[in-house]
Design an enzyme around this catalytic site. Structure first.
Site, PDB file in Angstrom:
ATOM      1  CB  CYS A 190       2.853   3.654  13.335  1.00 31.84           C
ATOM      2  SG  CYS A 190       3.201   3.128  11.719  1.00 31.84           S
ATOM      3  CG  HIS A 219      -0.415   0.187   2.511  1.00 29.46           C
ATOM      4  ND1 HIS A 219      -0.496   1.368   3.186  1.00 29.46           N
ATOM      5  CD2 HIS A 219       0.256  -0.660   3.322  1.00 29.46           C
ATOM      6  CE1 HIS A 219       0.092   1.236   4.371  1.00 29.46           C
ATOM      7  NE2 HIS A 219       0.561   0.005   4.466  1.00 29.46           N
TER       8      HIS A 219
END
Ligand code: PMP
Length: 379
Positions: free
Chosen positions: A323, A201
């Site tokens: 993240c 991705h």
């Protein structure tokens, strides 16, 4: 809306998204099944492996498809550590690695291993000499990423790999290649890299699929036990639609690498020139950084407020890596680079893609000037 968050994830190529739907609808056979439908899926899997290997310049049997780079990084680090524990129990990595590397290393430490976490310089770099000096007779693995996902820092991975093959050929070398593939050249064949992970991705492919290159001759302990798919490394029925789509994205990423890189550097230059005109702003990305990432801070300004103002103006940016963007602490990557807490708490990351043009950068800069003025007025 203009999307400037390519380091977090990328918009899939239309053709790649279509491939997922088509393969999913038509080729649903399990590649392990012996009937025709199964055989068709097995052929697609073989072809995808060949295409992916060609894109990386390696052999098809060196490609292990995974569920993404988090899995690839875990597979590489823990797989080596478990397989070679008899050789020694020491790992080397850098302070600014992705959490999927650092947390895997931490897990190994909790299982009785020792880790040297190398500090980085003001640009976020480690040096070949640092790695060499950290080597011990019981060192089993070195893990250093190609490009940092937050700042775009480029690590000297080819030099580290060559040094390791000369002075410590038994030490294995893992590279998290997620942000580098399709942006900067890297030869897996002659850089001493044994393990190299990617996520689809980040290359305009689907989420939830990735790969680990495992140099031929190297044997890892598999983390998933089961039916023995993917050469025994990754048991579980293969995700054929995503794997086929991923191989397409990899091919496109490899084919257009040079032109993409040149274009992105041109856009990055335009962006950094524009940013230099803004007072109070500090650019955290090194001048010699990756072509697609520019990270800057407005000390004292709430990065999240700026992000949402830019969103109101039609631009998606990010405060740091995806993240960790939901955490309120300062960026550990910027702190490791010696930046102040204030700088490390007020960062904005712009990450570019090959669909952007000069006018998109100009529009972003205009919106940034506007938003900063509004925020300064509120202070
Ligand atoms: N490594 C790096 C450098 C990354 O940027 C990311 C994605 N944030 C990963 C690993 C993990 O990839 P994924 O989330 O697809 O597992």
């Amino acid at each position: 809306m203009i999307y400037f968050d390519h380091a977090a994830t990328t918009p899939p190529y239309e053709d790649v998204a279509k491939t997922v739907a088509e393969v999913m609808a038509r080729h649903y056979g399990n590649p392990s099944s012996l009937h025709r439908l199964g055989e068709e899926s097995a052929k697609l899997l073989d072809k995808a492996r060949e295409v992916s290997a060609a894109a990386l310049g390696v052999r098809p049997r060196e490609i292990v498809f995974t569920g993404g780079a988090t899995e690839s990084n875990n597979m590489a680090i823990k797989g080596v550590a478990l397989q070679f524990a008899g050789r020694g129990k020491h790992l080397i990595t850098a302070a600014t690695e992705h959490p999927s590397v650092l947390e895997s290393v931490k897990q190994m430490v909790s299982w009785g291993w020792e880790a040297t976490i190398l500090p980085v310089d003001g640009d976020g770099c480690v040096t070949v000499d640092q790695v060499r000096a950290a080597l011990r007779p019981d060192t089993v693995l070195v893990s250093v990423m190609h490009i940092n996902n937050e700042t775009g820092t480029v690590q000297p991975v080819e030099e580290i790999g060559r040094m390791l093959k000369t002075v410590a050929p038994r030490v294995m070398f893992h590279v998290d290649g997620v942000q580098g593939f399709g942006k900067l050249p890297l030869s897996l064949a002659d850089s001493g890299i044994d393990l190299y992970g990617l996520s689809a991705h980040k290359l305009r492919g689907p989420k939830g699929v990735g790969l680990l290159y495992v140099r031929e001759g190297l044997q890892l302990a598999p983390l998933l036990a089961g039916g023995g798919q993917e050469g025994g490394y990754r048991s579980g029925t293969e995700n054929i639609p995503y794997i086929v789509a991923f191989s397409k994205a990899l091919r496109l990423a490899a084919e257009g690498r040079e032109a993409r890189s040149t274009k992105l550097y041109r856009l990055r230059e335009r962006l950094t020139r524009g940013l230099a005109e803004l007072t109070e702003l500090t650019v955290n990305s090194p001048a010699q950084g990756a072509p697609h990432i520019v990270h800057f801070s407005y000390p004292g300004m709430k990065a999240e407020a700026l992000l949402h103002m830019l969103e109101e103006e039609g631009f998606f940016v990010s405060t740091r890596s995806a993240c960790s963007s939901k955490r309120s602490e300062p960026s550990r990557v910027l702190l490791a680079m010696g930046k102040s807490k204030e700088v490390a708490s007020s960062g904005i990351r712009i990450s570019l893609g090959d669909e952007h043009e000069e006018q998109d950068i100009d529009a972003l800069l205009a919106a940034l000037r506007q938003s900063v003025k509004r925020l300064q007025a509120l202070r």
